[in-house]
Design an enzyme around this catalytic site. Structure first.
Site, PDB file in Angstrom:
ATOM      1  CG  ASP A  37      -2.165   0.915   0.953  1.00 56.13           C
ATOM      2  OD1 ASP A  37      -2.110   1.741   0.011  1.00 56.13           O
ATOM      3  OD2 ASP A  37      -3.155   0.833   1.699  1.00 56.13           O
TER       4      ASP A  37
HETATM    5  C1  BGC Z   1      -5.063   3.259   0.180  1.00 56.01           C
HETATM    6  C2  BGC Z   1      -5.175   2.262  -0.959  1.00 56.01           C
HETATM    7  C3  BGC Z   1      -5.093   2.994  -2.274  1.00 56.01           C
HETATM    8  C4  BGC Z   1      -3.787   3.746  -2.333  1.00 56.01           C
HETATM    9  C5  BGC Z   1      -3.565   4.478  -3.625  1.00 56.01           C
HETATM   10  C6  BGC Z   1      -3.881   4.184   0.020  1.00 56.01           C
HETATM   11  O1  BGC Z   1      -3.938   5.250   0.920  1.00 56.01           O
HETATM   12  O2  BGC Z   1      -4.993   2.568   1.403  1.00 56.01           O
HETATM   13  O3  BGC Z   1      -6.363   1.550  -0.843  1.00 56.01           O
HETATM   14  O4  BGC Z   1      -5.213   2.109  -3.337  1.00 56.01           O
HETATM   15  O5  BGC Z   1      -3.769   4.702  -1.279  1.00 56.01           O
HETATM   16  O6  BGC Z   1      -4.384   5.575  -3.740  1.00 56.01           O
END
Ligand code: BGC
Length: 745
Positions: free
Chosen positions: A245
């Site tokens: 993530d």
């Molecule tokens: C989130 C993810 C997301 C990623 C990209 C993160 O803060 O937890 O679910 O895909 O950002 O935007």
């Protein structure tokens, strides 16, 4: 490839166009072959410009992979995923994500960070809105449907993109429902509840999996070797690539887990992570964020120091390159810039958004059949509530490339559907509620709020009185309450489930006029309705219904289409009950399970799987093809479902199972099958279900493996998790005992 190029190939950067220093920095990394993937670009011209840098200006000319949060649509926005799950219609959900994929691919996006398949059992957690709710079986069906929708016949299918189910694993179980907080999962919950949707997504062929920000039991998701390598790759057989993530490899140090970037990168890649997603910015306390590399930039050093085996690096690089080959990027790295205009927001896409919103709506209450609204009796409708004309709340969170202007609000929908003989008047009553701590994503998601001069002049007392007067002088009130778009999603947890702001006060005052109140809820979680229920004639949960949401809801209210959605979670009475699940264990004194609190029932306000329609549905003649079967055998089940109303409706028939005894105590009931069916007026239909051995298999903590028990089983079929139509059957192994040595997993 040099070590630097290899490390770059598995480094993914946010491209923050609004921040010129960060953007320039990322472009330089692409040019030098030190970035293999970018995220957050939805402009095809920009995609091509950046792709040209990779292909024409970097030494090896390897094309970039573009990722994006395509959560519930790109330009055409569908209901939020929790709403889609409430449709209990995997085929619909597959088609929806197929459209999302087509729109995304048309602007040059190759990969969606979706579906979110985290089980969510605590509605305080804001991200419950992004998933399918509390149940592993419904969650698995939705997970597989979305993977099929995004990927089509598999990676490389034209007009489709790679699916990236997330967040592996257990992110939804954060303590107190607080986003990013500690998670502690027992092996029982991990295996029987949180893992199945991932298993289903892997089985459906997902090309990517994203790890979780948090970790179970002290080991953060990006570096959990047991989960990533042993379970995901080893047991589930996942063959795609695994991404962290956002910034969560660098964050291994913030967690107090890794010593520094080198240690973080080393431990993440050794755990089995293949790609680092990284903001491209370093946040040092009290300082302006500065562009910089992620932790994976230290991988060449880690290899030179013998900390990481180069073969592990090569394996990760190979997975990413293989995906680029399968997507055809080496043949055609660019997107046809003319395609976006021909693809985005097409009428047929918007029609599907409307249908999806109609099928997602859940009717919780309908006293005196106030719904559907009868145009011959209802001549004046008061649409009241601040969210009734709020385009952002209609779309919900996780919409970035939408067309705000083209969003149909509830007010507009009502005006369009009511027809010339019915007047529709509007009063917001109270302002749109706001957060105490603003959303960190406010700017990105265009949650700018209403900055118009009228908004600044909003006279709360005068507007409140005007709304009440309007209610008093109308035949019916459609009261639209709930949560603003930024009140759910990431970093949007709550400590209560109250209707935010002055909405309850408004509801009470409107109801006091004695005009019947139809409450429409826009939200991404269950809300505390205790003060609302008695004051309303009907309650319809519309979620955040998307681009055509207002039209869909109006059509449901006027009966152009009957509601058929069912709750994908147990609706609590109050926040003090959460987490509250229908598939709990019998535990000690099951007979007192509904009075575990001395001051209020410990049952839900509305059970899992609940949802009314316009008319009555009856289930009869539940038959099992055998009263006893062998351990590996499949049971055939059939039931009759009848539409006793005078109109066509849709119903979700649900099948629940309970094992009476075995190597572990099993939940009081668990969803094992469902079918959404259309029933013409008066129609009786025979539905067939098959319950195979896999439906009875579970993880036994006592055995530390999955098992199939010989036991007695209960089956219920009906339109809700509390269905009473019951049958039972026995599962025998050759000796008839679950303790028999032949009863091996
Ligand atoms: C989130 C993810 C997301 C990623 C990209 C993160 O803060 O937890 O679910 O895909 O950002 O935007």
């Amino acid at each position: 490839m040099t070590l630097e190029e290899k490390a770059g190939q598995i480094s993914q950067y946010f491209y923050l166009a609004g921040m010129s220093a960060q953007a320039e920095f990322v472009e330089a990394e692409v040019r030098s072959g030190r970035a293999g993937s970018l995220l957050f670009i939805s402009d095809p011209a920009e995609t091509n410009r950046l792709q040209r840098i990779a292909v024409e200006e970097s030494r090896l000319g390897i094309p970039l992979l573009f990722g994006f949060d395509v959560i519930h649509g790109l330009r055409t926005i569908f209901p939020v995923p929790l709403g889609l799950a409430a449709s209990w219609d995997p085929e619909l959900v597959e088609r929806v994500q197929g459209i999302a994929a087509r729109e995304a691919r048309a602007v040059g996006i190759h990969w969606a960070f979706a579906p979110m398949v985290d089980i969510a059992r605590d509605p305080r957690w804001g991200r419950i809105v992004e998933g399918a709710g509390e149940d592993p079986y419904l969650g698995s069906q939705m997970a597989a449907a979305q993977v099929r929708g995004f990927q089509g016949d598999g990676i490389g299918t034209p007009d489709h993109i790679v699916a990236g189910p997330k967040h592996f694993l257990g992110y939804g179980a954060a303590l107190g429902g607080r986003d990013y907080d500690e998670v502690n999962l027992s092996e029982n919950e991990l295996r029987n509840v949180y893992l199945p949707p991932f298993a289903a997504a892997v089985k459906a062929g997902a090309g990517n999996i994203m790890t979780s920000y948090v970790g179970t039991g002290g080991v953060p998701g990006a570096a959990d070797r047991r989960l990533i390598t042993d379970v995901l790759r080893g047991e589930l057989g996942f063959e795609g690539f695994i991404v962290s993530d956002a910034s969560s490899v660098v964050d291994l140090t913030t967690h107090g887990f890794a010593k520094d970037d080198l240690d973080a990168a080393t431990r993440a890649i050794r755990a089995g992570l293949d790609m680092e997603m990284w903001f491209g910015l370093r946040f040092q306390e009290g300082m302006i964020p500065t562009p910089g590399v992620g932790a994976f930039a230290t991988l060449p050093d880690a290899i030179r120091q013998g900390l990481v085996d180069e073969q592990r690096l090569d394996e990760a690089v190979r997975r990413v390159l293989l995906l680029k080959f399968r997507l055809g990027l080496f043949e055609q790295p660019y997107v046809d810039e003319g395609r976006a205009a021909k693809t985005l927001g097409l009428p047929e896409h918007r029609e599907m958004a409307r249908i999806a919103a109609e099928r997602s709506a859940v009717l919780l209450r309908n006293i005196g059949s106030v719904l559907p609204l009868d145009r011959s009796a209802v001549r004046s409708i008061a649409v009241i509530g601040p969210l009734a004309d709020d385009k952002q709340a209609t779309l919900g969170p996780w919409a970035f490339a939408h067309d705000l202007e083209a969003t149909v609000t509830l007010l507009e929908g009502m005006q369009r559907v009511a027809g010339s003989g019915v007047t529709v008047a509007y009063a917001p009553g109270v302002p749109v509620p706001t957060r105490v701590f603003p959303s960190p994503f406010a700017a990105m998601e265009q949650f700018v709020g209403d900055t118009s001069p009228q908004a600044a002049l909003f006279d709360e007392e005068a507007e409140f009185s005007r709304a009440i007067e309007l209610a008093r002088t109308s035949d019916v009130v459609v009261l639209v309450l709930g949560e603003a778009a930024d009140m759910n999603g990431e970093a949007a947890s709550r400590s209560t489930l109250d209707l935010p702001g002055r909405q309850v006060e408004l509801l009470e005052a409107v109801a006091a006029t004695d005009t019947p109140v139809v409450l429409v809820l826009l939200s991404g979680r269950p809300l505390d309705l205790r003060r609302a229920i008695e004051r309303t004639a009907a309650i319809l949960v519309a979620w955040h219904p998307g681009s055509e949401g207002g039209l869909a809801v109006a059509r449901v209210l006027f009966g152009e289409v009957a509601p058929g959605g069912k709750l994908p979670f147990s609706w609590p009475r109050s926040v003090g009950q959460v987490p509250l699940i229908y598939s709990h264990l019998r535990s000690h004194q099951p007979q007192t399970s509904m009075m575990r609190y001395w001051e209020e029932e410990s049952t839900p306000l509305y059970p899992f799987g609940f949802g009314l329609t316009y008319g009555e549905v009856a289930y009869t003649n539940l038959c099992l093809h055998a009263s006893a079967i062998g351990l590996d055998e499949t049971l055939e089940i059939q039931v009759e479902v009848q539409n006793r109303s005078s109109r066509a409706i849709e119903e979700v028939a649900q099948l629940y199972l309970h094992q009476r005894y075995g190597r572990a105590a099993r939940p009081v009931r668990e969803l094992k099958a469902f079918q959404r069916v259309v029933l013409e007026s008066g129609e009786t239909r025979t539905l067939h279900f098959q319950l195979d051995a896999a439906a009875r298999r579970y993880w036994s903590s006592a055995q530390n493996t999955s098992v199939l028990d010989a036991s007695i089983f209960d089956v219920w079929v009906g339109g809700v998790s509390t269905a009473s139509l019951h049958a039972e059957f026995t599962v025998q192994d050759s000796t008839g005992s679950f303790l028999s040595p032949t009863n091996k997993p």
